[in-house]
Design an enzyme around this catalytic site. Structure first.
Site, short mmCIF file in Angstrom:
data_model
loop_
_atom_site.label_atom_id
_atom_site.label_comp_id
_atom_site.label_asym_id
_atom_site.label_seq_id
_atom_site.Cartn_x
_atom_site.Cartn_y
_atom_site.Cartn_z
N TYR A 1 -42.86 -6.56 -25.32
CA TYR A 1 -42.19 -6.26 -24.15
C TYR A 1 -41.07 -7.09 -24.04
O TYR A 1 -40.94 -8.45 -24.40
CB TYR A 1 -42.85 -6.41 -22.73
CG TYR A 1 -43.33 -5.41 -22.00
CD1 TYR A 1 -42.23 -4.48 -21.69
CD2 TYR A 1 -44.72 -5.05 -21.85
CE1 TYR A 1 -42.63 -3.29 -21.11
CE2 TYR A 1 -44.95 -4.00 -21.08
CZ TYR A 1 -43.93 -2.99 -20.79
OH TYR A 1 -44.36 -1.84 -20.16
N GLU B 1 -37.92 -6.66 -21.69
CA GLU B 1 -37.09 -6.16 -20.59
C GLU B 1 -36.01 -6.78 -20.51
O GLU B 1 -35.79 -8.08 -20.51
CB GLU B 1 -37.71 -5.72 -19.50
CG GLU B 1 -38.54 -4.39 -19.17
CD GLU B 1 -39.22 -4.37 -18.11
OE1 GLU B 1 -38.88 -4.96 -17.15
OE2 GLU B 1 -40.33 -3.50 -17.95
N ASP C 1 -20.15 13.18 -26.25
CA ASP C 1 -21.69 13.15 -26.78
C ASP C 1 -21.54 13.82 -28.37
O ASP C 1 -21.35 14.81 -28.47
CB ASP C 1 -22.36 14.09 -26.02
CG ASP C 1 -24.02 14.15 -26.21
OD1 ASP C 1 -24.36 13.59 -27.70
OD2 ASP C 1 -24.79 14.45 -25.56
N THR D 1 -27.23 10.52 -30.36
CA THR D 1 -28.69 10.28 -30.84
C THR D 1 -28.65 9.72 -31.99
O THR D 1 -27.31 9.41 -32.85
CB THR D 1 -29.43 11.76 -30.92
OG1 THR D 1 -28.69 12.32 -31.81
CG2 THR D 1 -29.62 12.35 -29.61
N LYS E 1 -30.16 12.49 -35.93
CA LYS E 1 -29.50 13.59 -36.58
C LYS E 1 -28.66 13.30 -37.83
O LYS E 1 -29.25 12.71 -38.93
CB LYS E 1 -28.58 14.50 -35.51
CG LYS E 1 -29.51 15.05 -34.33
CD LYS E 1 -28.67 15.63 -33.26
CE LYS E 1 -29.63 16.30 -32.28
NZ LYS E 1 -29.57 15.18 -30.94
N ARG F 1 -35.74 8.44 -34.11
CA ARG F 1 -35.29 9.37 -32.72
C ARG F 1 -35.02 8.19 -31.89
O ARG F 1 -35.65 7.35 -31.58
CB ARG F 1 -36.40 9.92 -32.47
CG ARG F 1 -37.02 10.93 -33.58
CD ARG F 1 -38.20 11.99 -32.63
NE ARG F 1 -37.36 12.99 -32.11
CZ ARG F 1 -36.79 13.99 -32.86
NH1 ARG F 1 -36.91 14.10 -34.04
NH2 ARG F 1 -36.14 14.98 -32.12
#
Ligand code: DSN
Length: 440
Positions: A54, A56, A200, A226, A229, A235
């Protein structure tokens, strides 16, 4: 053949399915424009121990102990990403492109604000204002389209709508658009009404990274993408800026303070709309960004464009109707109406021959998004497998045979066997087959 993950295989039910998926990927021709094959190193990083942590917060400002190594991993990803795009600021935490766009909207807009993006039915993206998506539900979405005669973005329509409606943000970028963008003109339109510009670049990011397409960073305030691609990473999503930190619009943080754009965007990702970052994916992003910085990747990106142009030429030669008559990037959108077959039928029939692509609406389509009149074809994945210009014609031949014989299962089966033989020459993850590697 060595079984994928063989050293750690206890859940045979699940790992047999992963093996099956590997074989599906290996044996077929992958033409989904948004897909790619990562390097084995990227897979390794994704299946590694940062998955347990974790973290955060951000490097140096975490809400958990034990983050010193995680900080180094995340900083490495940020630093490499900034180098790729000559960006001055980046956030590598968004879990996906949709999350990256959500964070930008959250940082820069208030519910009900107007946004202006490319219509989904004209090649745009769900998160650019579709009524089915948060972007169309929380904001007042307006759209521009493409011109009927050329299939290219209608900048005059964008300008007229922008001037009449005064949206807070203009969004450029697409999921099914084969031409480059005029970012300079978009910024001029935005400046004339005091709007922000979000680019984008999820689809063509890898080509932009190597200067093979126009550079959005000089003109657009914020750029999202992203990573899986053309960038060929895991991903995930990213947000970047080169300029415009000074918050020219005086946007306030949740406490009402005017802060730099970078701070607002960081706050929007966490705690705004995500919790713990996926640090194993961020590690894999760092690996893939390192790969993008190599000369080998430069050759790969150039080959994508060469392959796309070769493939487009082969389709045109066989009487296929390409929207905008060709491509500048990694994909093409084909209107199948003159071939008397729907996008749905084409996708499903090609699937039987292990040629994978997706049905896609074409501009001014008369069919529903579930049927469509077109298909989208992309070459990033087959280019990763080593295919070159001369391999595009045989692929188009195989597609053409299938589409001309949709009811002839024998012919389709023959093409499937041809596909299998054809792709055997282009190994996928040979490290696994050779037994040189295992994850663990
Ligand atoms: N779903 C992606 C694509 O296929 O283009 C966009 O997010």
């Amino acid at each position: 053949m060595l079984h994928y993950f063989c050293l750690m295989q206890k859940d045979t039910q699940l790992f047999d399915l992963i093996q099956k998926e590997l074989e599906r990927q290996r044996n077929g021709i992958e033409l989904i424009a948004s897909e790619n094959f990562t390097s084995y190193q990227v897979l390794q990083a994704m299946g590694s121990v940062p998955a347990n942590k974790y973290a955060e917060g951000y490097p140096g400002k975490r809400f958990y102990g034990g983050c010193e190594v995680i900080d180094e991993i995340e900083n490495l990803a940020i630093e490499r990403l900034k180098r790729i795009f000559n960006a001055s600021w980046a956030n590598v935490q968004p879990h996906s492109g949709a999350q990256a766009n959500t964070a930008v909207f959250l940082a820069c807009l208030k519910a009900g604000d107007k946004i202006l993006g490319l219509d989904l039915s004209m090649g745009g993206h769900l998160t650019h204002g579709s009524p089915a998506n948060f972007s169309g539900k929380n904001y007042q979405a307006l759209f521009y389209g493409v011109k009927k005669d050329t299939g290219t973005v209608d900048y005059d329509q964008m300008e007229a709508t922008a001037k009449a409606e005064k949206p807070k943000m203009i969004i450029c970028g697409a999921s099914a658009y084969s031409r480059d963008w005029d970012y300079k003109r978009i910024r001029e339109i935005a400046d004339s009404i005091g709007a922000l510009v979000l680019a984008d670049i999820a689809h063509p990011a890898g080509l932009i990274a190597k200067g093979l397409l126009n550079d959005p960073f000089e003109h657009c305030h914020i750029v999202t993408s992203t990573t899986h691609k053309t960038l060929r990473g895991p991903r995930g999503g990213i947000i970047m800026m080169r300029h415009d930190f000074d918050n020219p619009f005086g946007i306030k943080d949740p406490k009402g303070n005017i802060r730099p754009m970078s701070a607002l965007l960081d706050l929007a990702v966490f705690p705004g709309m995500q919790g713990g970052p996926l640090e194993h994916v961020i590690a894999a992003k760092a690996v893939s960004f390192g790969e993008v910085l190599t000369n080998e990747y430069t050759s790969y990106a150039k080959q994508i464009i060469a392959n796309a142009q070769s493939m487009a030429g082969s389709f045109v030669k066989r009487g296929y109707n390409l929207i905008s008559n060709g491509t500048d990037n990694h994909l093409m959108l084909i209107d199948l109406r003159n071939k008397n077959i729907t996008g749905k039928k084409a996708q499903e029939t090609l699937d039987k021959a292990h040629i994978t692509l997706n049905k896609n609406a074409v501009p001014f389509d008369d069919k529903s998004p579930f049927i469509t009149s077109g298909i989208r074809v992309g070459v990033p994945a087959i280019t990763t497998r080593g295919l070159k210009e001369e391999h595009m014609e045989p692929i188009v031949d195989m597609i053409d045979i299938v589409l001309n014989n949709v009811d002839d299962n024998k012919k389709i089966e023959t093409v499937k066997e041809e596909v299998y033989e054809f792709m055997k020459e282009f190994p996928l993850y040979p490290e696994i087959e050779a037994g040189e590697v295992a994850v663990g």
